[in-house]
Design an enzyme around this catalytic site. Structure first.
Site, mmCIF file in Angstrom:
data_model
loop_
_atom_site.group_PDB
_atom_site.id
_atom_site.type_symbol
_atom_site.label_atom_id
_atom_site.label_comp_id
_atom_site.label_asym_id
_atom_site.label_seq_id
_atom_site.Cartn_x
_atom_site.Cartn_y
_atom_site.Cartn_z
ATOM 1 N N ASP A 123 -2.155 2.278 -4.561
ATOM 2 C CA ASP A 123 -3.364 2.733 -3.886
ATOM 3 C C ASP A 123 -4.463 1.684 -4.004
ATOM 4 O O ASP A 123 -4.431 0.813 -4.879
ATOM 5 C CB ASP A 123 -3.846 4.049 -4.492
ATOM 6 C CG ASP A 123 -2.873 5.195 -4.223
ATOM 7 O OD1 ASP A 123 -2.153 5.121 -3.205
ATOM 8 O OD2 ASP A 123 -2.836 6.148 -5.027
ATOM 9 N N HIS A 169 0.817 -1.216 0.000
ATOM 10 C CA HIS A 169 0.000 0.000 0.000
ATOM 11 C C HIS A 169 0.853 1.269 0.000
ATOM 12 O O HIS A 169 0.337 2.377 -0.206
ATOM 13 C CB HIS A 169 -0.921 -0.002 1.226
ATOM 14 C CG HIS A 169 -2.234 0.678 0.989
ATOM 15 N ND1 HIS A 169 -2.454 1.526 -0.071
ATOM 16 C CD2 HIS A 169 -3.402 0.638 1.679
ATOM 17 C CE1 HIS A 169 -3.686 1.987 -0.027
ATOM 18 N NE2 HIS A 169 -4.291 1.458 1.024
#
Length: 535
Positions: free
Chosen positions: A510, A506
């Site tokens: 995204d 992450h």
């Protein structure tokens, strides 16, 4: 006098730790000989001699931290090098009787630039030089390994390039080849010992004439008794299969290198009835059954309740890398499911023609590789990695394919998958899978992947959250195809469905990009024609 300095260590790397020197002060060296290795937080860098000469002085000792451009040693050139080298060799030979009791000491006193060096037979055996068999380089950043099962005994006749022993590293198993034709005179390390590249692990008496023949004759009964000992020419995985199923490997034809029996050979022998017990064993089976039928209480059992087994180098590395991935990456997993009807129909329709033309079956993995490559082109962050405070975007698509083996999980790499056809992908996967199961993968086979696919479905997994293969930013988990009721056009129908799981970093990917990537993969699987039209 020439200064040996620390070379460039790579992008964003400014210092390194000095490893073990391969030469001592006063040793003669040749151009391109590896003098020492420098260990960084990413790779090991070899420092080589720039010219022929003598290692006059070592400035940086083993364990020192050095920066780029720092002086490591001084190299002098001239005719004095050979004389100094001989003096050094004689000086090293003097104290040899005391430390030669240990294999490591023997290896260190015989260690040179890593090449086998013949020396005169000094043990009174007569003619025939004794040649050192050394541990070869085991790949980038690999500095040590564990000695596996010896494939030959002392006194056995061997041929040049014949495998003497396997060295197990944290990545692959490396074979130590015999440097010359001759007879195994001495083994300097035993199974379980830790060794490094360049260490001398055995000595071979060259040729079979004169004094070299005596040891062979003296050990003739032993050599003859070992001649038909199949485990000597069997891979470790094959030995385990044989031990578990009472299989006589001497009766199994080996297809591996030098005629060794592979795990596949052992399993094939079991299927063909090779593991059937002999007549005497068959007569003992009822007796065994009668003896083991009654329940044995815990007090009566002689088996230990616990057993401690040292983790293999590969298993230690797997454990370390997986934990590092959890500690480093901001790992998250998103899920979806795909209707596999279209792919299953295509395989059924074209399988025979595909096999006839390409000589390999059309599997599911080639569709998944193509689908992932297409999605990676649309979502490049999933194909990128973080290096310090920079993002490295990859404009090539090397797919890592996780393979489970007897030694543990390995991830061979399917290179430039975007340039391969479905048939090429299937052939490469079959070849890499066979090499993985036979323990023949090289370091190069497992380096450079930009994305990984893991198929837990072949073991029956319905859903999982795969762990990233650092430093990659994404891994796709494939699962079992199972018929499930789904709603379609207002009706409940039964379809072969597969859950898909994308674990991603992450920090660089995204949530929107991860979900979009997985949807692109799902769409390509449910409508493979999208791959044909590049949409």
């Amino acid at each position: 006098m020439t200064d040996i300095t620390v070379p460039q260590l790579g992008e964003s790397v400014s210092e390194a730790t000095v490893g073990a020197w391969n030469f001592a002060e006063g040793d003669a060296v040749k151009k391109d000989d590896v003098l020492v290795e420098l260990e960084t937080d990413k790779v090991a860098i070899e420092v080589r001699a720039e010219a022929d000469g003598t290692l006059a002085a070592i400035v940086a000792k083993e364990g020192d931290t050095v920066e780029i451009g720092a002086k490591l040693a001084e190299l002098s050139s001239g005719d004095a090098a050979p004389a100094k080298a001989e003096d050094t060799a004689e000086a090293k030979a003097e104290p040899a009787p005391e430390p030669e009791d240990t294999p490591k000491a023997k290896a260190e006193t015989s260690k040179d630039s890593g090449k086998s060096k013949p020396k005169k037979d000094e043990d009174g055996g007569g003619g025939g030089n004794v040649v050192d068999a050394s541990i070869p380089e085991m790949g980038e950043s690999v500095t040590e390994g564990i000695v596996g099962a010896w494939l030959v005994d002392v006194g056995a006749a061997v041929k040049k390039d014949q495998a003497l022993v396997e060295i197990e590293t944290d990545k692959v198993a490396v074979e130590v080849p015999c440097p010359v034709d001759g007879i195994v005179a001495e083994r300097l390390a035993e199974e379980g010992d830790t060794v490094s590249p360049g260490d001398v692990i055995a000595r071979i008496r060259e040729g079979a004439g004169g004094g070299a023949e005596a040891p062979a004759k003296a050990d003739a009964p032993k050599a003859e008794s070992k001649a038909d000992d199949a485990p000597v020419k069997a891979m470790p995985a094959a030995k385990r299969v044989a031990a578990e199923h009472d299989l006589d490997l001497a009766k199994v034809e080996g297809t591996g290198k030098d005629g060794r029996v592979t795990k596949g050979d052992a399993l094939a022998a079991l299927k063909s009835g090779g593991a059937a017990p002999d007549a005497a064993e068959a007569r003992r089976e009822p007796v065994k059954a009668a003896m083991t039928a009654p329940e044995v209480t815990e007090a009566q059992s002689s088996e230990p309740r616990e057993e401690r087994v040292r983790m293999s180098r590969l298993r230690q590395t797997i454990a370390r890398r997986l934990k590092e991935a959890q500690n480093t990456a901001a790992m998250l997993t998103t899920f979806n499911e795909a209707d596999m009807s279209a792919i299953m129909k295509a395989r059924k329709t074209h399988q025979e023609a595909f096999v006839a033309k390409h000589g390999v079956k059309l599997g599911f993995m080639s569709f998944f590789v193509k689908a992932c490559v297409s999605a990676l082109k649309d979502i490049p962050n999933v194909n990128a990695e973080i290096d310090g405070d920079e993002i490295v975007y990859k404009n090539y698509y090397n797919m890592g394919v996780a393979v489970s083996t007897e030694r543990g999980l390995v991830v061979p790499v399917l290179r430039d998958a975007d340039r391969l056809s479905l048939a090429d992908i299937e052939k490469e996967i079959v070849a890499l899978g066979a090499k993985a199961r036979d323990g023949k993968l090289s370091i190069e086979d497992m380096q450079g992947a930009t994305f990984t696919l893991s198929n837990g479905g072949i073991f029956g997994s319905l859903l999982s959250t795969p762990i990233l293969n650092a430093p990659q930013s994404g891994i796709l988990g494939m699962h079992k195809i199972q018929e499930r009721p789904i709603a379609e056009n207002g009706q409940v129908v039964i379809r072969p469905m597969m859950y898909l799981a994308l674990s991603y970093d992450h920090r660089i990917v995204d949530g929107k990009e991860a979900v979009t990537f997985l949807v692109r993969v799902k769409d390509a699987l449910e409508d493979p024609q999208r791959l044909l039209f590049d949409i």
